[in-house]
Design a protein around this motif. Structure first.
Motif, PDB file in Angstrom:
ATOM      1  N   TRP A 186       1.000  -1.597   0.081  1.00 36.73           N
ATOM      2  CA  TRP A 186       0.442   0.405   0.172  1.00 36.73           C
ATOM      3  C   TRP A 186       0.905   1.361  -0.099  1.00 36.73           C
ATOM      4  O   TRP A 186       1.740   1.377   0.339  1.00 36.73           O
ATOM      5  CB  TRP A 186      -0.810   0.211   1.275  1.00 36.73           C
ATOM      6  CG  TRP A 186      -0.730  -0.465   2.221  1.00 36.73           C
ATOM      7  CD1 TRP A 186      -0.395  -1.404   2.854  1.00 36.73           C
ATOM      8  CD2 TRP A 186      -0.796   0.763   3.500  1.00 36.73           C
ATOM      9  NE1 TRP A 186      -0.042  -1.191   4.302  1.00 36.73           N
ATOM     10  CE2 TRP A 186      -0.202   0.309   4.751  1.00 36.73           C
ATOM     11  CE3 TRP A 186      -0.954   2.301   3.995  1.00 36.73           C
ATOM     12  CZ2 TRP A 186      -0.090   0.738   5.704  1.00 36.73           C
ATOM     13  CZ3 TRP A 186      -0.742   2.735   4.444  1.00 36.73           C
ATOM     14  CH2 TRP A 186      -0.802   2.128   5.947  1.00 36.73           C
ATOM     15  N   THR A 223      -6.672  -3.702  -6.949  1.00 36.98           N
ATOM     16  CA  THR A 223      -6.330  -1.870  -6.301  1.00 36.98           C
ATOM     17  C   THR A 223      -7.149  -1.824  -5.757  1.00 36.98           C
ATOM     18  O   THR A 223      -8.397  -1.981  -6.210  1.00 36.98           O
ATOM     19  CB  THR A 223      -5.920  -1.413  -7.525  1.00 36.98           C
ATOM     20  OG1 THR A 223      -3.998  -2.405  -7.520  1.00 36.98           O
ATOM     21  CG2 THR A 223      -4.292  -0.728  -6.883  1.00 36.98           C
ATOM     22  N   ARG A 245      -3.522   3.318  -3.165  1.00 40.77           N
ATOM     23  CA  ARG A 245      -3.772   2.929  -3.714  1.00 40.77           C
ATOM     24  C   ARG A 245      -3.087   1.651  -2.540  1.00 40.77           C
ATOM     25  O   ARG A 245      -2.268   1.245  -2.171  1.00 40.77           O
ATOM     26  CB  ARG A 245      -2.622   2.360  -4.851  1.00 40.77           C
ATOM     27  CG  ARG A 245      -2.963   3.199  -5.634  1.00 40.77           C
ATOM     28  CD  ARG A 245      -4.274   2.990  -6.508  1.00 40.77           C
ATOM     29  NE  ARG A 245      -5.006   3.883  -7.480  1.00 40.77           N
ATOM     30  CZ  ARG A 245      -5.586   5.423  -7.231  1.00 40.77           C
ATOM     31  NH1 ARG A 245      -5.484   5.638  -5.862  1.00 40.77           N
ATOM     32  NH2 ARG A 245      -5.807   6.112  -8.348  1.00 40.77           N
ATOM     33  N   TYR A 246      -3.834   0.321  -2.085  1.00 40.01           N
ATOM     34  CA  TYR A 246      -3.684  -1.222  -1.971  1.00 40.01           C
ATOM     35  C   TYR A 246      -3.739  -1.568  -2.567  1.00 40.01           C
ATOM     36  O   TYR A 246      -5.477  -1.837  -2.673  1.00 40.01           O
ATOM     37  CB  TYR A 246      -4.612  -0.638  -0.580  1.00 40.01           C
ATOM     38  CG  TYR A 246      -4.537  -2.128   0.334  1.00 40.01           C
ATOM     39  CD1 TYR A 246      -3.829  -2.053   1.662  1.00 40.01           C
ATOM     40  CD2 TYR A 246      -5.830  -3.131   0.260  1.00 40.01           C
ATOM     41  CE1 TYR A 246      -3.523  -3.032   2.041  1.00 40.01           C
ATOM     42  CE2 TYR A 246      -5.497  -4.160   1.155  1.00 40.01           C
ATOM     43  CZ  TYR A 246      -4.093  -5.112   1.648  1.00 40.01           C
ATOM     44  OH  TYR A 246      -4.669  -5.716   2.480  1.00 40.01           O
TER      45      TYR A 246
END
Lengths: 648, 405
Positions: A186, A223, A245-246
């Motif tokens: 992340w 994502t 963003r993960y």
């Protein structure tokens, strides 16, 4: 090679020459810069950090200070301007001089189950600025590969972890650094980034190369942009989740090829210090292995006048000695890592080993040799723990053998572990390949306090969630989430994202269920082993759990590294992030062997439809004029050849 | 005539009410034969839930109904069962009126074809919005036959709006209305063009109004790709009784677009030749078009089949010319029984694979094609017999056989 050398304290000239050797050596392994003498500034930090380093022999310290400071300034001036004129530039460049600091630490916690939890933490702090077009070309302790990534992609925070195995919270308690099985990444980007998705794509590809991992499989379909679960851990107040963003890759296998590049990021590599213990054949022969890299900007002091970049490399491993051992419950550094320690990393300002002896105050459970009288107390995960401390920067730690092999011999297996207050598990219910239901169970074991948790679920698009079937129940009653953020999936584009804030009543189980439908994919979209199933990443549960003891809210105070990762805002609670099991879900599969057959057969049916309609559309009814039979026709042909009149 | 209608209505309502109250309703609502991703009630509820959460239902890939449907059920969600029953009954009554107006002979035996057709019952119990589309199409047919051009155009626009494909029905509607106004289908006649223009204007105008209305209801054009893009590009390969799902699951990636076009054009392709061939018989043309749509559409369900099958009693006079009706009905019945069996074997017990279910969908579609072409054949043959007499003689006076040449 440098790791094998011992520095005799008394002999001055040998010391000088040897440390110079070490320094140049480490410079080569970290491959920092073109100037060979630049790296010879290592203990410069030691005067500021005080604490541990002042205990070092005074001879050594005094030996280092004058020569080193001069060299440093010369280099800086050389880096800024090409002409080397030290006297003029000394004063100006001293302010902009990048101060960096490296600390290493190993925490060993004997677990009640007989397993041993070892947690390595390496922290590099660097007072520099990667942002605002500032071109940083002078690297010392901070790895250049990551520094370039930060400045090129305008990363504000980067957290990446590779984990093999699942952390068993109920047996092992809370880990210091939680991580889900597989790979997790992340990233918070700077708000100057315009094309976040494009940058993210490039970044994952670059990281994939740096860590030798399949991070290039991170695309838009796995994502998400969590709105609340992942807040920046460092300084900065931008919380617009457009820049976050993960992604997780629950299937990612972690092995030696990921460990080697990770070790190379350390200033001493695996040549000296705690990192010599990291032998992959031992580390991967364990119940749980997790390695992580965390980069974030942090405050240098309590007023936050100066900020610095923190690179934290952690490696957590749980050794299953009890079952693999020879019936004896004892372990040592050598047994676990097949190495012993002989020295600290010379570049480290602090190098310590902590052994958790909270459950063993009088030594009734296990015996620790060599004994140390250096004790430390730290508030970690809402609990006050006592640790035996071994300071590797002190020569007498290694004793007369000049090597440290910690040994714990268990005396009794009684006693119980402090049960973690928060625990979660997850499974898929239902049978067949059409529908299913995801159950997430969250246990609050606190006897009288309820607390809120944030649940984050990222489910791939091919499991179509039906949000109207979402139920949250605690103690048999409906427990309405006070906040729900749901982003439905788009086929082949993005996954489902479900985030919600749920209050867990005291001493209860809260069950979250949601139904899904399994999609039939195109035959090229299946993995090579489609009947193995598809992984769904872990749910992430972030919570502020009520603490038993007052937490330390002073974030800048010198603390052991393992207790200082998550910033603590209030005394009464502490932050915990736990991950549930990843799910393995089967999908219906087409028959992969017959695309040609299917294309042919379906086209045939369409052609039958076309043909029969075409037939009826283009032709008209006519009275059939009877055709002579075949035998008669043949006979007539023969008769014609013979010149006989044909049959009627 | 009213007595049987009332009886049938009462029976139909009872059957539906019983099924709605039984545990079978949930089972039926999950069946892939009965509901498709396009019209499943579960997805309508999901769309409403998304709307309640403040998320656009079209931002995801679960909801593919039109905005008007979601607003209809926004108010009617608690009365969904009644809505579907009413839509089912109304389409029945419409079809009943239709039958009365088309055939004067008493055909009480057949009037319950739609209402008691198990396909219709299943579709209604599963609360598939296909029932609503059928009701709209039925209203369109009724208004066409009642010679109301405006209503006909409006209902046609509505059904086009719901699922694109009924656009092909404009040809029979225009032909029928022209026929009733005694305007010959002749390109040199101004009145022909004038009427065509009128109808096109009414149709496109109402379509435009409906589309704009949907835009203003949601404030975005998101629904266009989500509804029509979804119908045309077939991204969802959930098994159904049609030909698309397995074909495109097994398709080679670089041929996908080509075959997608071929398959989609297939639905619209037959309109012109059929209209030319059947320009004197627009009602039969409607039947043919409905059948072609239900066979070749991208997400067919049994509700679509029920619609064109309800027309079969109208063509009871063709029965003596049908060639393989016995075979076809056997295959259709056997397939209908085998669908759930093979589905169970594939999805639940794991002892069969997808090919089994696929084979049954193939057979089912072949049977449908045979049924339709058989009726077409019988219709053409009857026309021939109407012209040349029933008992044809050869030149030499012997009994003649009729062939297609």
């Amino acid at each position: 090679m440098a790791a094998r050398r011992n520095i005799p304290v008394g002999l001055l000239f040998i010391l000088c020459s040897l440390t110079f050797l070490i320094a140049t050596n480490t410079h080569e392994t970290t491959s920092t810069s073109e100037h060979p003498d630049k790296a010879v500034n290592l203990p410069e930090k030691s005067t500021e950090t005080g604490g541990q380093t002042t205990e070092q022999p005074a001879v050594e310290e005094r030996q280092w200070e004058p020569t080193e400071f001069q060299e440093e300034t010369v280099n800086d001036a050389a880096a800024e301007k090409q002409d080397a004129t030290p006297p003029e530039t000394t004063t100006t460049s001293a302010g902009a001089h990048p101060k960096d600091d490296f600390q290493e630490e190993l925490v060993i916690r004997p677990l009640q189950s007989g397993d041993v939890y070892a947690s390595f933490q390496f922290r590099t702090l660097w007072e520099t600025d990667f942002m605002k077009g500032n071109k940083v070309s002078h690297y010392r302790l901070f790895p250049k590969s990551l520094g370039q990534v930060i400045s090129k992609f305008s990363v504000r925070e980067l957290h990446i972890s590779f984990t093999q195995g699942y952390w068993r919270t109920m047996q092992w308690g809370q880990p210091f650094m939680p991580s889900p099985p597989g790979a997790e990444l992340w990233v918070w980007f700077q708000d100057s980034v315009t094309d976040v998705d494009g940058t993210w794509k490039e970044l994952t590809n670059v990281l994939s190369g740096i860590f030798c991992a399949s991070l290039n499989f991170i695309d838009s379909t796995n994502t998400v942009q969590p709105s609340a679960s992942f807040k920046p851990l460092g300084i900065g107040n931008v919380t617009d989740h457009r820049f976050l963003r993960y992604a997780t890759l629950p299937r990612e296998i972690v092995c030696t090829e990921n460990l080697t590049p990770w070790k190379k990021l350390l200033p001493c590599g695996s040549k000296a210090g705690l990192a010599v213990l990291m032998k992959s054949e031992k580390l991967f022969h364990s119940s749980f292995h997790s390695q992580a890299v965390h980069i974030r900007p942090v405050c240098q002091d309590s007023e936050c006048t100066t900020t610095s970049w923190e690179l934290r490399q952690t490696l957590n491993v749980v050794f299953d000695l009890h079952t693999s051992g020879q019936g004896k419950r004892e372990w040592s550094l050598f047994k676990m890592f097949s190495r012993t320690l002989t020295e600290a990393c010379p570049l480290a300002s602090s190098s310590k080993i902590y052994i958790d002896i909270t459950d063993n105050p009088q030594g009734e459970q296990f015996e620790l040799t060599p004994a140390t009288h250096l004790l430390s107390q730290a508030v970690v995960l809402g609990d006050r723990r006592t640790f035996s401390v071994y300071d590797l920067t002190e020569a007498n730690t290694f004793g007369s053998m000049r090597s440290l092999n910690l040994l714990i011999r268990w005396k009794s297996s009684e006693g119980d572990m402090l049960r973690p207050l928060l625990h979660a598990e997850r499974y898929v219910a239902g049978y067949g390949l059409q529908t299913g239901e995801i159950h997430t169970l969250m246990y609050n074991y606190h006897p009288f306090r309820s607390f809120p948790i944030l649940l984050l679920d990222s489910v791939p698009w091919y499991l179509r969630l039906y949000i109207h079937t979402l139920t949250v129940t605690s103690k048999g009653k409906d427990n309405k989430p006070s906040y729900i953020h749901y982003q439905p999936s788009k086929d082949r584009v993005r996954p489902h994202l479900l985030e919600m804030l749920v209050q867990l009543p005291p001493n209860s189980v809260t069950e979250v269920t949601v139904q899904f439908e399994r999609a039939l994919l195109k035959w090229t979209e299946y993995t090579p082993d489609p009947n193995h199933g598809f992984y769904v990443g872990s749910s992430v549960i972030s919570a502020l759990v009520p603490s038993m003891v007052a937490m330390d809210t002073n974030n800048t105070k010198e603390r052991p590294l393992f207790s200082s990762f998550f910033p603590c805002k209030e005394e009464s609670s502490y932050f915990v992030r736990i991950y549930t099991e990843p799910l393995l879900v089967n999908l219906p599969t087409p028959d992969f062997s017959m695309p040609y057959n299917v294309i042919c057969l379906t086209c045939t049916v369409v052609a039958v439809g076309y043909g029969s309609l075409y037939n009826l559309l283009t032709r008209s009814f006519q009275i059939e004029e009877p055709n002579p039979r075949l035998a008669k026709r043949i006979a007539n042909v023969i008769r014609r050849l013979r010149g006989v009149p044909p049959l009627a | 005539m009213a007595a049987p209608l009332t009886v049938v209505l009462i029976v139909a309502v009872t059957v539906r009410a019983c099924l709605f109250r039984s545990s079978l309703a949930d089972l039926i609502a999950e069946r892939v034969e009965v509901v498709s991703p396009l019209n499943a009630w579960k997805r309508v509820v999901e769309g409403l839930a998304l709307l309640d959460l403040g998320v656009s239902p079209y931002s995801g890939d679960v909801f593919h109904e039109t905005p008007l449907i979601i607003y209809l059920f926004h108010f009617l969600v608690d009365y969904a069962e009644i809505t579907f029953m009413v839509s089912s009954l109304s389409s029945h009554i419409v079809l009943y009126c239709l039958l009365l107006s088309l055939i004067v002979t008493s055909c009480c035996l057949f009037v319950d074809r739609y209402l008691l057709n198990p396909f219709t019952v299943l579709s209604c119990v599963a609360k598939s919005t296909c029932g609503l589309n059928n009701a709209i199409v039925a209203l369109f047919i009724l208004s066409t036959i009642k010679k109301n051009a405006l209503l006909s155009a409006i209902f046609l626009a509505l059904s086009t709006y719901q699922s694109i494909y009924p656009v092909t029905l404009c040809a029979p509607a225009v032909l029928y209305l022209l026929q009733r106004q005694y305007i010959p289908v002749n390109v040199r006649w101004a009145s022909f063009w004038w009427f065509l223009l009128q109808y096109a204007f009414m149709y496109l105008g109402s379509l435009f109004v409906i589309i704009c209305l949907s835009f203003f209801l949601l404030g975005s054009w998101d629904y266009l790709p989500s509804v029509y893009g979804f119908i045309l590009s077939v991204p969802d390969l959930t098994p159904n009784i049609g030909l698309f799902w397995y074909f495109f699951a097994e398709m080679f990636e670089h041929f996908r677009l080509f075959f997608l076009c071929v398959f989609q054009i297939n639905v619209f392709f037959y309109t012109i030749p059929l209209s030319i061939k059947l320009k004197e018989h627009p009602v039969f043309l409607i039947f043919m078009q409905l059948a072609v749509i239900s066979i070749f559409k991208s997400y067919p369900t049994v509700g679509d089949i029920a619609l064109y099958m309800s027309f079969l009693p109208v063509w009871s006079h063709l029965h003596r010319f049908l060639r393989n009706i016995f075979l076809v009905s056997c295959v259709l019945l056997a397939c209908s029984a085998l669908f759930p069996v093979l589905w169970h074997l594939w999805i639940y017990s794991g002892s069969a694979n997808s090919n089994f279910y696929y084979a049954i969908t193939l057979l089912f579609n072949v049977a449908q094609i045979l049924l339709v072409s058989d009726y077409f054949y019988a219709f053409l043959r009857r026309e021939h017999h109407l012209t040349y007499g029933l008992y044809l003689k050869r030149k030499d006076g012997s009994e003649a056989t009729l062939v297609l040449k």
